[in-house]
Design a protein around this motif. Sequence first.
Motif, PDB file in Angstrom:
ATOM      1  N   ILE A 231      67.107  61.176  69.115  1.00  0.00           N
ATOM      2  CA  ILE A 231      67.641  59.858  68.765  1.00  0.00           C
ATOM      3  C   ILE A 231      67.760  59.039  70.045  1.00  0.00           C
ATOM      4  N   LEU A 232      67.170  57.853  70.029  1.00  0.00           N
ATOM      5  CA  LEU A 232      67.278  56.921  71.152  1.00  0.00           C
ATOM      6  C   LEU A 232      68.221  55.810  70.710  1.00  0.00           C
ATOM      7  N   ASN A 233      69.394  55.752  71.310  1.00  0.00           N
ATOM      8  CA  ASN A 233      70.455  54.838  70.894  1.00  0.00           C
ATOM      9  C   ASN A 233      70.534  53.638  71.835  1.00  0.00           C
ATOM     10  N   ASN A 234      70.880  52.494  71.287  1.00  0.00           N
ATOM     11  CA  ASN A 234      71.061  51.255  72.066  1.00  0.00           C
ATOM     12  C   ASN A 234      69.789  50.854  72.814  1.00  0.00           C
TER      13      ASN A 234
ATOM     14  N   CYS B 238      64.484  46.307  81.988  1.00  0.00           N
ATOM     15  CA  CYS B 238      63.088  45.899  82.168  1.00  0.00           C
ATOM     16  C   CYS B 238      62.995  44.539  82.854  1.00  0.00           C
ATOM     17  N   LEU B 239      63.842  43.610  82.450  1.00  0.00           N
ATOM     18  CA  LEU B 239      63.817  42.293  83.082  1.00  0.00           C
ATOM     19  C   LEU B 239      64.152  42.379  84.569  1.00  0.00           C
ATOM     20  N   GLU B 240      65.124  43.222  84.908  1.00  0.00           N
ATOM     21  CA  GLU B 240      65.478  43.411  86.328  1.00  0.00           C
ATOM     22  C   GLU B 240      64.323  44.006  87.115  1.00  0.00           C
ATOM     23  N   ALA B 241      63.535  44.858  86.459  1.00  0.00           N
ATOM     24  CA  ALA B 241      62.400  45.522  87.112  1.00  0.00           C
ATOM     25  C   ALA B 241      61.101  44.732  86.926  1.00  0.00           C
TER      26      ALA B 241
ATOM     27  N   THR C 291      70.806  52.427  78.760  1.00  0.00           N
ATOM     28  CA  THR C 291      71.744  51.582  79.500  1.00  0.00           C
ATOM     29  C   THR C 291      71.001  50.422  80.141  1.00  0.00           C
ATOM     30  N   ARG C 292      71.755  49.413  80.512  1.00  0.00           N
ATOM     31  CA  ARG C 292      71.179  48.212  81.121  1.00  0.00           C
ATOM     32  C   ARG C 292      70.659  48.443  82.540  1.00  0.00           C
ATOM     33  N   ASP C 293      71.118  49.484  83.168  1.00  0.00           N
ATOM     34  CA  ASP C 293      70.759  49.687  84.575  1.00  0.00           C
ATOM     35  C   ASP C 293      69.669  50.733  84.789  1.00  0.00           C
ATOM     36  N   ARG C 294      69.046  51.193  83.707  1.00  0.00           N
ATOM     37  CA  ARG C 294      68.039  52.248  83.857  1.00  0.00           C
ATOM     38  C   ARG C 294      66.883  52.005  82.884  1.00  0.00           C
ATOM     39  N   VAL C 295      65.687  51.841  83.430  1.00  0.00           N
ATOM     40  CA  VAL C 295      64.505  51.606  82.604  1.00  0.00           C
ATOM     41  C   VAL C 295      64.040  52.902  81.954  1.00  0.00           C
TER      42      VAL C 295
ATOM     43  N   ALA D 175      67.187  38.335  77.962  1.00  0.00           N
ATOM     44  CA  ALA D 175      67.327  39.680  77.404  1.00  0.00           C
ATOM     45  C   ALA D 175      67.418  39.620  75.885  1.00  0.00           C
ATOM     46  N   ARG D 176      68.121  38.632  75.375  1.00  0.00           N
ATOM     47  CA  ARG D 176      68.246  38.475  73.923  1.00  0.00           C
ATOM     48  C   ARG D 176      66.890  38.190  73.298  1.00  0.00           C
ATOM     49  N   GLU D 177      66.126  37.314  73.920  1.00  0.00           N
ATOM     50  CA  GLU D 177      64.791  37.008  73.401  1.00  0.00           C
ATOM     51  C   GLU D 177      63.880  38.231  73.465  1.00  0.00           C
ATOM     52  N   SER D 178      63.903  38.952  74.575  1.00  0.00           N
ATOM     53  CA  SER D 178      63.036  40.125  74.694  1.00  0.00           C
ATOM     54  C   SER D 178      63.474  41.227  73.731  1.00  0.00           C
TER      55      SER D 178
END
Length: 126
Positions: free
Chosen positions: A43-46, A54-57, A31-35, A96-99
């Motif tokens: 299986i690691l999805n999404n 990561c960017l937020e952190a 998810t976007r809110d958890r590094v 985020a798209r670039e990373s």
Amino acid sequence: MVLIIGGAYQGMLEYALEKTHYRPSDVYNCTRDRVDIDFSKRILNNVEEICYACLEADRNPVKFMAARRSKWANSVIIMNDISCGLVPMDPRDRAARESASRLAIYLVNEADAVIRVFAGLAKRLK
């Protein structure tokens, strides 16, 4: 590691579950809110979603995954291709798209196999 890539809602997770015979309980959805990622799941999805976290952190997603390579080396990693389409206007979304693209390049190089899924059809790229 097997990397499965494709656009959103193209059947990547369904393909992975069918081919591996794993169960939905074997899947970790990033998810976007958890590094942090539960690397005990098969299986690691999404995985592209961790780029936002990561960017937020103030972390580099490629370095984050590289430092944990031994934990996901035998996993199936599913990553949505978010590099196509309109370039987002929001600077955070562009970063985020670039990373995510840089992370995809890293994962492709580390993968034993790369599968692209489009409309439920799989094509082995590597």
